[in-house]
Design a protein around this motif. Structure first.
Motif, PDB file in Angstrom:
ATOM      1  N   ILE A   1       4.730  20.101 -10.036  1.00  0.00           N
ATOM      2  CA  ILE A   1       5.684  19.182 -10.671  1.00  0.00           C
ATOM      3  C   ILE A   1       7.107  19.616 -10.353  1.00  0.00           C
ATOM      4  O   ILE A   1       7.955  18.793  -9.984  1.00  0.00           O
ATOM      5  N   ARG A   2       7.370  20.893 -10.455  1.00  0.00           N
ATOM      6  CA  ARG A   2       8.740  21.379 -10.196  1.00  0.00           C
ATOM      7  C   ARG A   2       9.121  21.140  -8.750  1.00  0.00           C
ATOM      8  O   ARG A   2      10.248  20.772  -8.442  1.00  0.00           O
TER       9      ARG A   2
ATOM     10  N   CYS B   1       7.937  18.767  -6.737  1.00  0.00           N
ATOM     11  CA  CYS B   1       8.186  17.333  -6.540  1.00  0.00           C
ATOM     12  C   CYS B   1       9.488  16.916  -7.184  1.00  0.00           C
ATOM     13  O   CYS B   1      10.229  16.092  -6.645  1.00  0.00           O
ATOM     14  N   GLU B   2       9.749  17.505  -8.340  1.00  0.00           N
ATOM     15  CA  GLU B   2      10.996  17.186  -9.026  1.00  0.00           C
ATOM     16  C   GLU B   2      12.188  17.505  -8.140  1.00  0.00           C
ATOM     17  O   GLU B   2      13.135  16.734  -8.034  1.00  0.00           O
TER      18      GLU B   2
ATOM     19  N   GLY C   1      14.369  14.644  -6.732  1.00  0.00           N
ATOM     20  CA  GLY C   1      15.695  14.745  -7.339  1.00  0.00           C
ATOM     21  C   GLY C   1      16.796  14.768  -6.299  1.00  0.00           C
ATOM     22  O   GLY C   1      17.847  14.140  -6.459  1.00  0.00           O
TER      23      GLY C   1
ATOM     24  N   ARG D   1      20.877  12.692 -10.989  1.00  0.00           N
ATOM     25  CA  ARG D   1      19.484  13.138 -10.885  1.00  0.00           C
ATOM     26  C   ARG D   1      18.937  13.395 -12.283  1.00  0.00           C
ATOM     27  O   ARG D   1      19.505  14.178 -13.041  1.00  0.00           O
TER      28      ARG D   1
ATOM     29  N   THR E   1      16.408  14.813 -15.234  1.00  0.00           N
ATOM     30  CA  THR E   1      15.740  16.102 -15.397  1.00  0.00           C
ATOM     31  C   THR E   1      14.340  15.900 -15.926  1.00  0.00           C
ATOM     32  O   THR E   1      14.002  14.852 -16.472  1.00  0.00           O
ATOM     33  N   VAL E   2      13.545  16.959 -15.753  1.00  0.00           N
ATOM     34  CA  VAL E   2      12.161  16.902 -16.208  1.00  0.00           C
ATOM     35  C   VAL E   2      11.923  18.005 -17.213  1.00  0.00           C
ATOM     36  O   VAL E   2      12.289  19.150 -17.004  1.00  0.00           O
TER      37      VAL E   2
ATOM     38  N   THR F   1       4.439  13.014  -6.522  1.00  0.00           N
ATOM     39  CA  THR F   1       5.655  12.499  -5.885  1.00  0.00           C
ATOM     40  C   THR F   1       5.790  11.011  -6.146  1.00  0.00           C
ATOM     41  O   THR F   1       6.857  10.526  -6.507  1.00  0.00           O
TER      42      THR F   1
ATOM     43  N   LEU G   1       6.659  10.426  -9.842  1.00  0.00           N
ATOM     44  CA  LEU G   1       8.023  10.825 -10.184  1.00  0.00           C
ATOM     45  C   LEU G   1       9.043   9.896  -9.537  1.00  0.00           C
ATOM     46  O   LEU G   1      10.068   9.579 -10.134  1.00  0.00           O
TER      47      LEU G   1
ATOM     48  N   PHE H   1      11.803   8.336 -11.765  1.00  0.00           N
ATOM     49  CA  PHE H   1      13.207   8.661 -11.504  1.00  0.00           C
ATOM     50  C   PHE H   1      14.011   7.409 -11.223  1.00  0.00           C
ATOM     51  O   PHE H   1      15.095   7.196 -11.770  1.00  0.00           O
TER      52      PHE H   1
ATOM     53  N   ASP I   1       8.777   8.222 -19.442  1.00  0.00           N
ATOM     54  CA  ASP I   1      10.174   8.004 -19.092  1.00  0.00           C
ATOM     55  C   ASP I   1      10.779   6.895 -19.938  1.00  0.00           C
ATOM     56  O   ASP I   1      10.060   6.156 -20.614  1.00  0.00           O
TER      57      ASP I   1
END
Lengths: 465, 453
Positions: free
Chosen positions: A230-231, A233-234, A238, A248, A250-251, A273, A276, A280, A366
């Motif tokens: 996750i981080r 892809c973030e 982002g 951008r 945040t998660v 991806t 997100l 996003f 979201d």
């Protein structure tokens, strides 16, 4: 989809210089594919693949015998899978298959089958044969890496001659089957590189001293941390957002971020991806980028009995329970060859995954305003029906990321690079195909005017003894 | 615990005055049985000529919307009220006739189940009574008609638990799917009939009330926001807080003072209002809260249980209420049966519990519902007896397994929806969607939809 380098990277090895040669210089034996061959192979039943199947040859480094077993297992199931695909393609209307793009794909499949035919009725008994076989696998992976984009373009061009419904049905079946075929091939390649004989053969300086402790079995990471993916892809998504929009989101990860499961990193990365990306973009376009996107990681508990079962009796056939991976999930059903009810193989090694193996549910929340009711109905279609004529003409003529597509869409091309998945609306249905492949799923709950909740559930393979 | 049959306030001669068919049933169920599920030799309902029913089955039900109901009641005149009476007079037997035909086409072994046949008899009696009502021409006629309505409403209070028990018992002769379709059809129709009937009764009452001026909009009425049973300004926040309070108190009573009850936290568009029937909304939200609170409490009790988060969000056409808990999610073995009335592995237990729902073991003698916990009575104070209140006030550990499917039927009745997502091992999210404008027609199972199945 998986480049060789990516495979090697994941297995913890740097790219070996010795055994595998570049595609241009590859000398692969082929045999002419006759219709009779296809018919014969397509008549064989398809087997649902399980994560356990992929892991059953043992932890790397594999012994020589285990490696040969893996090669033979792959050889057992690949040809019929390819034959099914060919038949399925051939059952599409002539004028669709005549489209140059679709025809190219059809040719690719026939080519791949031709590389496997020489092995018909043969077993792989020596290391030399195994090396050759691995080259065939590499060729397969390489050849088919851009299938989705090319097929998509082909169907777009031929949209006058085939209904959206038929396309969706075909693509669903085809893409799911594709996941499995590539997985088997990539798995064998990865195991090949992480096996003892080839470890010894390669230069010592390339040898990775930490290889013994790798959590990988081929392409499967037995200690995969969804939070890490996750981080990652973030970060990727982002960056693109910042480039395009200047902001951008945040998660926030809550729940149990330390959770680990056994799964395939590449798949998970693709799915996350896509999800997100959606979150996003929606968040930014709704002006809510200050609100963090909340991701909950919820590990499903394994019951004690299941853990015991898996540890003690790996070879015994587990009783069939409901919720077993269905053939549909894995594209092991195709209308073309009429294999709607494939039987299970006589081989005791292939068995359905016990539905009680633990997994993980990931919930992405979201505040992006939700999905409008009109779009909600079309969420799972392969992007086929949401275009007007202008947009379609742009795409057909090769406009890649200029009109309508954004940079965000471009990154969904993955390792294929030139893939024109840009803005084609494949992300969700494809993501769901990946998730469902091993018995998981994706559910989307929209609160129009507020935001969206997405539930991604994945099944692991449990504890591997 | 099932009490042995005691005719409450009704003398034997009343019983004897019952029509033959009902008499047989009344006495048959009068014999004390050790448990509600004991196997009694099935007494088939008496035969009746089917031509009368055929005629009514031939008519189509005319669905109605909240808005129409409201509009109708806004400026009440005598002629409007009589018009309403005649609409109800014809709609009710039509709708009951369809359900009777549904039941008649069930397999024999299913219909002769004690619970199902009891309900069948109730319906048939109501049908006979209602179809014989002559055209309503005067206020006097209307009053007589209203009496008939009230009687029917009261008699049918125990239908839901009876049906639920019957469904669980006939699993051998009817498939789970078919049971669900049957139950859904019946319940939808039942909701619709009660709504129409109760609305008419409420309008009659308004008409007769001292501050009503014939023909004018009821400016003087203190209950301006009410049109009959419909509350025009259901405020999500108030109803949720009310339900939260009730559910928490019930749980506290059941589990004792030592158990920490999770708080219920609200966020979102809290000022949203929409027209709805409060008792329906309270039932749905109440069930969701019950499930959530119970799940959280039954987890390894911590001193500070994680709160239950409720989100209200409004869009132009609908309102969505999301209830999120961290109660551990739904067990895999019951997940497939979540929305079904034909429960799977927990069937036996559910059957037992159903038999213990208060005021369940009733025949037509069950007329007076003793007021249950006064806190439980909804905002409107149900005047005609509330089947939902009976269910809502049951103790939390009496799990009867119909909360979710019933809530869904209620939610879908006015073209809304109810969805649930489980994060196994963590918690659940429930999504209730309500149409705001009240212009969607009732969702009935018409011939067309049933044939399509």
């Amino acid at each position: 989809m998986l480049g060789l380098r990516a495979v090697a990277r994941h297995s913890g090895f740097s790219r070996p210089a010795t055994t595998l040669i570049t595609p241009r210089a590859r000398h692969i034996q082929t045999a002419t594919v006759k219709d009779a061959d296809i018919a014969r192979l397509a008549a064989k039943p398809l087997h649902p693949l399980t994560l356990a199947d992929l892991c059953k040859h043992g932890r790397p480094p594999l012994s020589e015998q285990a490696l040969l077993n893996s090669a033979n297992f792959t050889l057992d199931i690949l040809p019929s899978r390819l034959a099914h695909r060919i038949q399925s393609l051939r059952s599409l209307p002539y004028i669709v298959v005549a489209n140059p793009n679709v025809s190219k794909i059809h040719g690719n499949y026939v080519h791949s089958l031709s590389t496997l035919l020489p092995y018909a009725e043969r077993r792989i008994e020596t290391l030399k044969e195994e090396v050759q076989f691995t080259e065939v696998m590499a060729d397969l992976v390489q050849t088919h890496s851009n299938t989705i984009g090319i097929l998509a373009r082909g169907f777009l061009e031929a949209r006058k001659y085939i209904t959206a419904k038929e396309v969706t049905r075909f693509l669903d079946e085809h893409l799911r089957a594709r996941i499995g075929t590539r997985l088997i091939a990539e798995q064998h390649i990865a195991l090949h590189f992480s096996s003892k004989p080839h470890n010894d053969l390669s230069d010592s300086e390339h040898q990775n001293p930490h290889a013994q402790e790798s959590t990988y079995i081929g392409v499967i990471d037995t200690a995969l941390k969804p939070a890490d993916i996750i981080r990652r892809c973030e970060a990727t998504v982002g960056e693109i957002c910042e480039l395009n929009y200047g902001v951008r989101p945040t998660v926030n990860i809550i729940g149990h971020p330390e959770t680990e499961i056994a799964h395939i990193p590449m798949h998970l990365e693709y799915i996350l991806t896509e999800l997100l990306k959606n979150s996003f973009r929606a968040t930014i376009e709704a002006g809510m980028e200050k609100e963090p996107i909340e991701i909950t990681i919820a590990p499903a508990p394994a019951t004690e009995e299941q853990t015991r079962l898996l540890k003690n009796k790996p070879e015994q056939a587990v009783q069939h329970t409901e919720g077993v991976i269905t053939n549909y999930d894995q594209g092991s059903v195709d209308y073309a060859s009429g294999s709607n009810k494939p039987d299970l193989s006589a081989s005791a090694n292939i068995r359905p995954l016990d539905k009680n193996t633990p997994g993980v549910t990931i919930r992405i929340r979201d505040r992006g305003g939700g999905v409008s009711p009109e779009n909600y109905a079309k969420l799972w279609e392969y992007g086929f029906t949401t275009f007007n004529e202008d947009e379609i003409n742009d795409k057909v003529s090769g406009g890649n990321g200029n009109s309508g597509g954004t940079a965000l869409d471009a990154i969904s091309g993955g390792a294929g690079g030139s893939s024109s998945l840009a803005g084609l609306g494949y992300g969700l249905p494809l993501g769901r195909a990946y998730a469902e492949y091993f018995g998981g799923g994706i559910a989307v709950q929209s609160m129009w005017g507020w935001g969206t909740d997405v539930y991604l559930s994945l099944r692991g393979v449990g504890k591997i003894g | 615990m099932l009490q042995t049959f005691q005719p409450r306030g009704l003398a034997l001669d009343t019983l004897l005055r019952l029509p033959a068919a009902l008499r047989v049933r009344a006495f048959a169920t009068a014999a004390p049985s050790p448990s509600p599920t004991s196997a009694q030799s099935p007494i088939p309902p008496p035969w009746r000529p089917s031509t009368v029913l055929d005629e009514w089955v031939g008519r189509e039900a005319r669905p109605i919307s909240l808005r129409q109901l409201t509009f109708f009641g806004r400026s009440l005149t005598e002629s409007r009220l009589l018009g309403s009476a005649n609409y109800v007079r014809l709609e009710l037997p039509t709708r009951i006739a369809h359900r009777l035909r549904n039941m008649q086409t069930l397999p024999y072994s299913a219909l002769t189940n004690q619970h199902i046949s009891h309900v069948y008899e109730l319906y048939y009696t109501a049908f006979e009574r209602l179809r014989k009502v002559p055209e309503v021409r005067t206020m006097n006629d209307n009053d007589k008609f209203c009496d008939v309505l009230k009687m029917c409403l009261k008699e049918h209070l125990s239908v839901i638990p009876r049906l639920a028990m019957g469904i669980l018992e006939i699993q051998d002769s009817v498939s789970g799917d078919e049971c669900d379709r049957f139950m859904t059809t019946l319940l939808r129709s039942r909701i619709s009939r009660r709504v129409i009937a109760e609305q008419h009764l409420a309008l009659t009452e308004t008409f007769h009330s001292p501050w009503h001026f014939d023909g004018k909009k009821s400016h003087m009425s203190p209950d301006d926001e009410f049109v009959g049973e419909i509350f025009l300004k259901c405020n999500a926040k108030e109803i949720i807080e009310q339900c939260a309070k009730t559910a928490s108190e019930l749980t506290a009573k059941a589990y004792g003072p030592d158990v920490a009850i999770p708080k219920i936290v609200l966020q979102g568009h809290l000022d949203t209002t929409f027209p709805y029937i409060p008792s329906h909304l309270e039932y749905i939200i109440g069930e969701l809260f019950r499930n959530s609170i119970q799940a959280v409490v039954e987890q390894e009790g911590s001193a500070k249980p994680p709160p239950i988060e409720v989100l209200v969000c409004e869009a132009a056409q609908h309102v969505i209420i999301r209830v999120s808990d961290q109660g551990g999610g739904i067990d895999r073995d019951i997940l497939p049966y979540l929305w079904s009335f034909a429960k799977g592995p927990r069937r036996k237990k559910r059957l037992q519990n159903l038999g213990q729902v208060p005021q369940l073991a009733a025949t037509m003698q069950e007329l007076q519902l003793p007021p249950s916990d006064p806190d439980v009575v909804g905002a409107t104070g149900e005047k005609f007896g509330s089947p939902l209140a009976t269910l809502s006030s049951r103790p939390p550990d009496l799990r009867i397994g119909i909360g979710l499917p019933m809530s869904r039927i209620y939610a879908e009745y006015w073209a809304g929806s109810l969805e649930l997502h489980s994060l196994e091992g963590y918690g659940c999210d429930a999504f209730l969607q309500i149409s705001r404008l009240g212009n969607r027609n009732e969702v009935l199972s018409t011939r067309a939809t049933m044939d399509a199945v």
